[in-house]
Write an enzyme that holds these catalytic residues in place. Structure first.
Site, PDB file in Angstrom:
ATOM      1  N   ASP A 108      -2.567   0.363   7.589  1.00 44.34           N
ATOM      2  CA  ASP A 108      -0.877   1.032   7.553  1.00 44.34           C
ATOM      3  C   ASP A 108      -0.601   0.840   8.813  1.00 44.34           C
ATOM      4  OD1 ASP A 108      -3.128   4.031   7.039  1.00 44.34           O
ATOM      5  OD2 ASP A 108      -2.438   2.861   5.776  1.00 44.34           O
ATOM      6  N   ASN A 132       0.601  -1.294  -0.059  1.00 44.73           N
ATOM      7  CA  ASN A 132       0.447   0.536   0.210  1.00 44.73           C
ATOM      8  C   ASN A 132       0.723   1.242   0.233  1.00 44.73           C
ATOM      9  OD1 ASN A 132      -2.674   1.665   0.557  1.00 44.73           O
ATOM     10  ND2 ASN A 132      -2.095   2.319   2.086  1.00 44.73           N
ATOM     11  N   SER A 181       5.275   6.650   2.329  1.00 49.98           N
ATOM     12  CA  SER A 181       5.050   5.227   2.409  1.00 49.98           C
ATOM     13  C   SER A 181       4.906   3.968   1.522  1.00 49.98           C
ATOM     14  CB  SER A 181       5.576   4.876   4.333  1.00 49.98           C
ATOM     15  OG  SER A 181       5.874   6.390   4.927  1.00 49.98           O
ATOM     16  N   HIS A 210       1.014   4.918   1.545  1.00 48.52           N
ATOM     17  CA  HIS A 210       0.393   5.814   1.951  1.00 48.52           C
ATOM     18  C   HIS A 210       1.233   7.032   2.165  1.00 48.52           C
ATOM     19  CE1 HIS A 210      -1.872   6.727   6.167  1.00 48.52           C
ATOM     20  NE2 HIS A 210      -0.529   7.432   6.224  1.00 48.52           N
TER      21      HIS A 210
HETATM   22  C1  GRF Z   1      -2.875   9.759  -2.090  1.00 53.86           C
HETATM   23  O1  GRF Z   1      -2.391  10.550  -1.889  1.00 53.86           O
HETATM   24  C2  GRF Z   1      -2.862   8.306  -1.478  1.00 53.86           C
HETATM   25  O2  GRF Z   1      -1.287   8.500  -0.839  1.00 53.86           O
HETATM   26  C3  GRF Z   1      -3.871   7.453  -1.019  1.00 53.86           C
HETATM   27  O3  GRF Z   1      -4.651   8.430  -2.054  1.00 53.86           O
HETATM   28  C4  GRF Z   1      -4.308   9.890  -2.795  1.00 53.86           C
HETATM   29  C5  GRF Z   1      -5.163   9.634  -4.292  1.00 53.86           C
HETATM   30  O4  GRF Z   1      -4.018   8.398  -4.883  1.00 53.86           O
HETATM   31  N1  GRF Z   1      -4.236   6.392  -0.449  1.00 53.86           N
HETATM   32  P1  GRF Z   1      -4.471   8.076  -6.426  1.00 53.86           P
HETATM   33  O5  GRF Z   1      -3.884   9.709  -7.328  1.00 53.86           O
HETATM   34  O6  GRF Z   1      -6.181   7.812  -6.603  1.00 53.86           O
HETATM   35  O7  GRF Z   1      -3.763   6.993  -6.591  1.00 53.86           O
END
Ligand code: GRF
Length: 193
Positions: free
Chosen positions: A147, A104, A138, A106
């Site tokens: 997480d 994942n 991370s 994060h």
């Molecule tokens: C990102 O900040 C990711 O870390 C969080 O969701 C946000 C959007 O991610 N989990 P994405 O543009 O949908 O990949």
């Protein structure tokens, strides 16, 4: 070649980073399927534009959603499941079926600012509220604690005096993209000669 399944819930910019890295021959990997738990996730459009199989796994409860996910994954030989902006619960069964094969991304320096309620903009709001001078992102293994899995790679990003949560999120996002691709490269080098 590393076979990937990518789980999304929203914009899919992290998914796009993987797609682009593969297309630039930076990753010897193939995304066999993109699974979303949100019908209107723009990441589905990104996958379809890249001619990647997509599947919607939206069920009333967590357990059946995860059963549907496992059912979809059983159609492929998946080496690594990537949660890329995925806002959903991963069941014990799914984790057990793919031991050390679920990662994942994060948007914080875990273990700080992780856990229940710490997702998306809420992470950056808390970082700024606590007057942190640095944050980051991370990539970690997924286990049963939200997480809470072992961190694989991290990237630090400065927090500036006048940052809003949105500005900080935008500064961290490109680092997420880079970190996620780097982590997948690690899997390719360690698991696939
Ligand atoms: C990102 O900040 C990711 O870390 C969080 O969701 C946000 C959007 O991610 N989990 P994405 O543009 O949908 O990949």
């Amino acid at each position: 070649m590393l076979h990937l399944a990518v789980l999304i819930s929203g914009n899919g910019s992290n998914l796009q980073a993987i797609i682009d890295a593969i297309n630039r021959n930076q990753l010897n990997a193939k995304i066999d399927v993109v699974i979303s738990n949100k019908e209107n996730a723009y990441g589905i459009t990104r996958a379809r534009c890249a001619h990647i199989n997509t599947s919607l796994c939206i069920k009333d409860d967590v357990q059946t959603t995860n059963e549907k996910i496992m059912n979809v994954l059983s159609n492929y030989q998946i080496d690594l499941i990537v949660l890329a902006g995925y806002l959903g619960f991963i069941s014990k069964e799914l984790i057990q079926q793919y031991p050390n094969k679920i990662i994942n991304i994060h948007p914080s320096l875990l273990p700080k600012y992780g856990g229940k309620g710490m997702y998306g903009i809420h992470v950056h709001e808390a970082v700024i509220k606590n007057k942190e001078t640095e944050s980051g992102c991370s990539v970690h293994y997924v286990n049963e604690q939200i997480d809470g899995g072992q961190v694989i790679l991290q990237a630090k990003v400065p927090v500036l005096a006048n940052d809003t949560p949105q500005i900080l999120a935008a500064r961290i996002l490109p680092h997420e993209h880079q970190l996620l691709v780097e982590t997948i490269k690690l899997f390719i080098s360690h698991c696939h000669r």
